[in-house]
Design a protein around this motif. Structure first.
Motif, PDB file in Angstrom:
ATOM      1  N   THR A 137       4.261  -4.304   3.085  1.00  0.00           N
ATOM      2  CA  THR A 137       3.376  -5.461   2.972  1.00  0.00           C
ATOM      3  C   THR A 137       4.197  -6.710   2.691  1.00  0.00           C
ATOM      4  N   VAL A 138       3.978  -7.738   3.502  1.00  0.00           N
ATOM      5  CA  VAL A 138       4.670  -9.008   3.338  1.00  0.00           C
ATOM      6  C   VAL A 138       3.776 -10.016   2.612  1.00  0.00           C
ATOM      7  N   ALA A 139       2.495 -10.034   2.942  1.00  0.00           N
ATOM      8  CA  ALA A 139       1.560 -10.958   2.304  1.00  0.00           C
ATOM      9  C   ALA A 139       0.146 -10.432   2.434  1.00  0.00           C
ATOM     10  N   GLN A 140      -0.700 -10.779   1.481  1.00  0.00           N
ATOM     11  CA  GLN A 140      -2.131 -10.516   1.537  1.00  0.00           C
ATOM     12  C   GLN A 140      -2.849 -11.812   1.175  1.00  0.00           C
ATOM     13  N   VAL A 141      -3.697 -12.268   2.070  1.00  0.00           N
ATOM     14  CA  VAL A 141      -4.367 -13.550   1.889  1.00  0.00           C
ATOM     15  C   VAL A 141      -5.856 -13.316   1.677  1.00  0.00           C
ATOM     16  N   MET A 176     -11.124   1.367   8.899  1.00  0.00           N
ATOM     17  CA  MET A 176     -12.001   0.568   8.056  1.00  0.00           C
ATOM     18  C   MET A 176     -11.898   0.951   6.589  1.00  0.00           C
ATOM     19  N   ALA A 177     -11.763   2.233   6.312  1.00  0.00           N
ATOM     20  CA  ALA A 177     -11.757   2.713   4.935  1.00  0.00           C
ATOM     21  C   ALA A 177     -10.392   3.204   4.467  1.00  0.00           C
ATOM     22  N   LYS A 178      -9.634   3.837   5.369  1.00  0.00           N
ATOM     23  CA  LYS A 178      -8.417   4.533   4.961  1.00  0.00           C
ATOM     24  C   LYS A 178      -7.156   3.693   5.060  1.00  0.00           C
ATOM     25  N   GLY A 179      -7.226   2.527   5.723  1.00  0.00           N
ATOM     26  CA  GLY A 179      -6.057   1.664   5.761  1.00  0.00           C
ATOM     27  C   GLY A 179      -5.363   1.628   7.106  1.00  0.00           C
ATOM     28  N   PHE A 180      -4.093   1.304   7.074  1.00  0.00           N
ATOM     29  CA  PHE A 180      -3.268   1.027   8.252  1.00  0.00           C
ATOM     30  C   PHE A 180      -2.491   2.282   8.636  1.00  0.00           C
ATOM     31  N   ASP A 181      -2.760   2.807   9.834  1.00  0.00           N
ATOM     32  CA  ASP A 181      -2.106   4.031  10.309  1.00  0.00           C
ATOM     33  C   ASP A 181      -1.114   3.718  11.417  1.00  0.00           C
ATOM     34  N   ALA A 220       2.755   7.277   9.439  1.00  0.00           N
ATOM     35  CA  ALA A 220       2.593   6.455   8.238  1.00  0.00           C
ATOM     36  C   ALA A 220       1.137   6.095   8.016  1.00  0.00           C
ATOM     37  N   ASN A 221       0.788   5.921   6.752  1.00  0.00           N
ATOM     38  CA  ASN A 221      -0.507   5.362   6.359  1.00  0.00           C
ATOM     39  C   ASN A 221      -0.289   4.465   5.151  1.00  0.00           C
ATOM     40  N   ILE A 222      -0.821   3.237   5.231  1.00  0.00           N
ATOM     41  CA  ILE A 222      -0.769   2.310   4.106  1.00  0.00           C
ATOM     42  C   ILE A 222      -2.204   2.048   3.666  1.00  0.00           C
ATOM     43  N   PRO A 223      -2.609   2.554   2.503  1.00  0.00           N
ATOM     44  CA  PRO A 223      -3.995   2.358   2.059  1.00  0.00           C
ATOM     45  C   PRO A 223      -4.302   0.884   1.812  1.00  0.00           C
ATOM     46  N   LYS A 224      -5.587   0.581   1.756  1.00  0.00           N
ATOM     47  CA  LYS A 224      -5.999  -0.771   1.394  1.00  0.00           C
ATOM     48  C   LYS A 224      -5.515  -1.080  -0.019  1.00  0.00           C
ATOM     49  N   ASP A 225      -5.267  -2.379  -0.265  1.00  0.00           N
ATOM     50  CA  ASP A 225      -4.679  -2.763  -1.546  1.00  0.00           C
ATOM     51  C   ASP A 225      -5.505  -3.874  -2.203  1.00  0.00           C
TER      52      ASP A 225
END
Length: 500
Positions: free
Chosen positions: A124-128, A465-470, A82-87
């Motif tokens: 994603t549950v929350a972004q602060v 740092m750039a590509k998100g959550f792997d 899985a990969n989740i990009p930055k949002d």
């Protein structure tokens, strides 16, 4: 799935261009001596490399010596699931923490909470939004802790950047209530001397102690002028976190003179960082032990009294280590792996020009007993795949993979990717798996890659740092027993006793 040859035979020819070598030489002699901050301080910064170096990178991609730009490659015992990009948070991704079915991902603009109940489909549950580099993150019970290591106009999440010389400047620790994961609440702020680059939790039943690591490459910062030879200890009552406060500032490097007792750096030790604080501390509460990576020094200390840590031993490596960055114990607490963040994480140091012993891990055995224990150097480890001169790459954050009878860890190497390696034999470490992307660019050094790579409940999680959550799945007979170990919480700087 795209695979390349065995890394032992894929020896890259990159890093030999004269101009690129000149850049790296400057970083070796000047950069580490001023303790360049982690690259996320300037997330959009890039460095030009010579025309010949750029041509070499493109030639190496065409010949298959290195992956293509952004191309994913990995060993056949790792699966990229899985990969989740930055949002909503565009800043640089930083550290990770875990609790139950949740992963907490730091970002220079705040933090993000993922539901990883199904690791193949994180949600994603929350972004602060709460800017303040570098937002090093950890969790304990209903509390989340966030480091601020940049000068802010105030302690709020609406603060703005301002010069550190301003009297109103604020840096330090922020505390959030995460009892409702979808709606974290900011409950406390504690200002600390020189801010908080990283922090480490020493959790107890009623209180959480926070060891705040901070340093400065700039002696003009009022709170960072040498000697800044200690750590701030914060006490946070679990039932009243708003009463969090600094309770002590133990000096770890006592000494005479204006600079204290840490490594003096250059010109006495050219290319080595002057010790003006600690970068990171890892504690092993079950053993009342801690290891500190403190710029020019590595230390071992007792935390029997968490408010008053006591240094047991101290080591330096003035030949190959430029900047002592982080530490990881093995499960038996008879070894420590220290990392050297040569060039501050923004340089191309995983190439033939730099070699295998700089920008690497240093493996130390712990010998003796009690307060007479000593750190004894055994060997270095560095990933065996040379990276391009446009890829920032150096040893960075990792964690143990819990396998009884073996010492195995997973580690981030920025654009060098994620490496799984074994150090059961302290003198003969070896890589057993890897995952990486090709260069972000072939025109210059743009900082990116895996900041943190940690093993948690059967999977490897990486914050790029750039590509998100792997999310990676490791399938190997040497690491498969770790799948039987399940934790309720993981902050890698607060190492658990996996087999208690």
């Amino acid at each position: 799935m795209t695979l390349f040859n065995d890394p032992r035979t894929r020896r890259r020819r990159l890093g030999v261009a004269a101009a690129a070598a000149g850049l790296l030489s400057a970083l070796l002699t000047a950069g580490p001596a001023v303790a360049t901050p982690d690259p996320g301080d300037s997330p959009d910064a890039s460095k030009e490399v010579s025309k010949s170096a750029r041509a070499e990178v493109r030639d190496a991609i065409e010949s298959g010596e290195i992956p293509g730009q952004d191309e994913i490659v990995h060993s056949d015992n790792i699966e990229h699931v899985a990969n989740i990009p930055k949002d909503a948070l565009p800043g640089t991704n930083s550290d990770l923490a875990f609790q139950g079915r949740y992963a907490f991902a730091g970002n220079y603009d705040g933090f993000r909470i993922f539901d990883i109940r199904n690791p193949k489909k994180p949600k994603t549950v929350a972004q602060v939004l709460c800017p303040g580099s570098q937002n090093d993150i950890s969790v304990s019970g209903d509390l989340l802790f966030l480091s601020t290591d940049s000068s802010r106009s105030d302690s709020s999440c609406n603060s703005t950047t301002q010069p550190a010389t301003e009297k109103s400047s604020w840096e330090g620790m922020k505390v959030f209530d995460i009892s409702d994961k979808r709606n974290p609440k900011y409950v406390a702020a504690v200002e600390t001397a020189c801010g908080s680059h990283t922090h480490t939790l020493v959790p107890e039943r009623k209180n959480v102690y926070v060891y705040v690591s901070s340093y400065s490459p700039n002696a003009a910062y009022p709170d960072c002028r040498p000697p800044h030879d200690g750590i701030s200890v914060i006490k946070v009552p679990r039932k009243a976190p708003e009463r969090a406060a600094v309770v002590d500032f133990p000096v770890l490097f006592p000494g005479e003179g204006p600079d204290g007792g840490g490594n003096p750096g250059g010109p006495t030790n050219p290319g080595v960082s002057k010790t003006t604080g600690c970068h990171d501390i890892t504690v092993l509460p079950s053993k009342d032990l801690a290891a500190g990576a403190c710029m020019g020094d590595g230390i071992l200390f007792s935390i029997k009294d968490p408010e008053r840590p006591k240094v047991i031993d101290r080591v330096q490596d003035n030949v190959n280590f430029a900047f002592w960055h982080s530490a990881t114990f093995n499960q038996k607490a008879n070894k420590v792996v220290f990392t050297d963040e040569l060039g501050g994480g923004s340089a191309a140091t995983c190439n033939a020009e730099i070699g295998p012993n700089r920008g690497a891990d240093g493996i130390y055995d712990i010998v003796g007993r009690g307060d007479h224990r000593e750190l004894v150097f055994r060997s270095y480890f560095k990933i065996p795949r040379h990276q391009a001169d446009t890829e920032n790459c150096v040893a960075h954050n990792g964690s143990l993979i819990p396998v009884k009878g073996r010492d195995i860890m997973v580690q981030a190497w920025y654009q060098g990717g994620v490496s799984v390696w074994e150090f059961t034999d302290s003198e003969r470490p070896k890589e057993i798996a890897y995952f990486e992307r090709g260069p972000l660019t072939t025109d210059g050094i743009t900082t990116g890659g895996s900041w943190s790579a940690y093993y948690y409940n059967g999977y490897i999680y990486s914050n790029d740092m750039a590509k998100g959550f792997d999310v990676l799945k490791l399938s190997d007979r040497r690491t498969d027993p770790a799948k039987r170990v399940h934790l309720r919480e993981l902050n890698t700087q607060t190492q658990p006793d996996y087999f208690d």
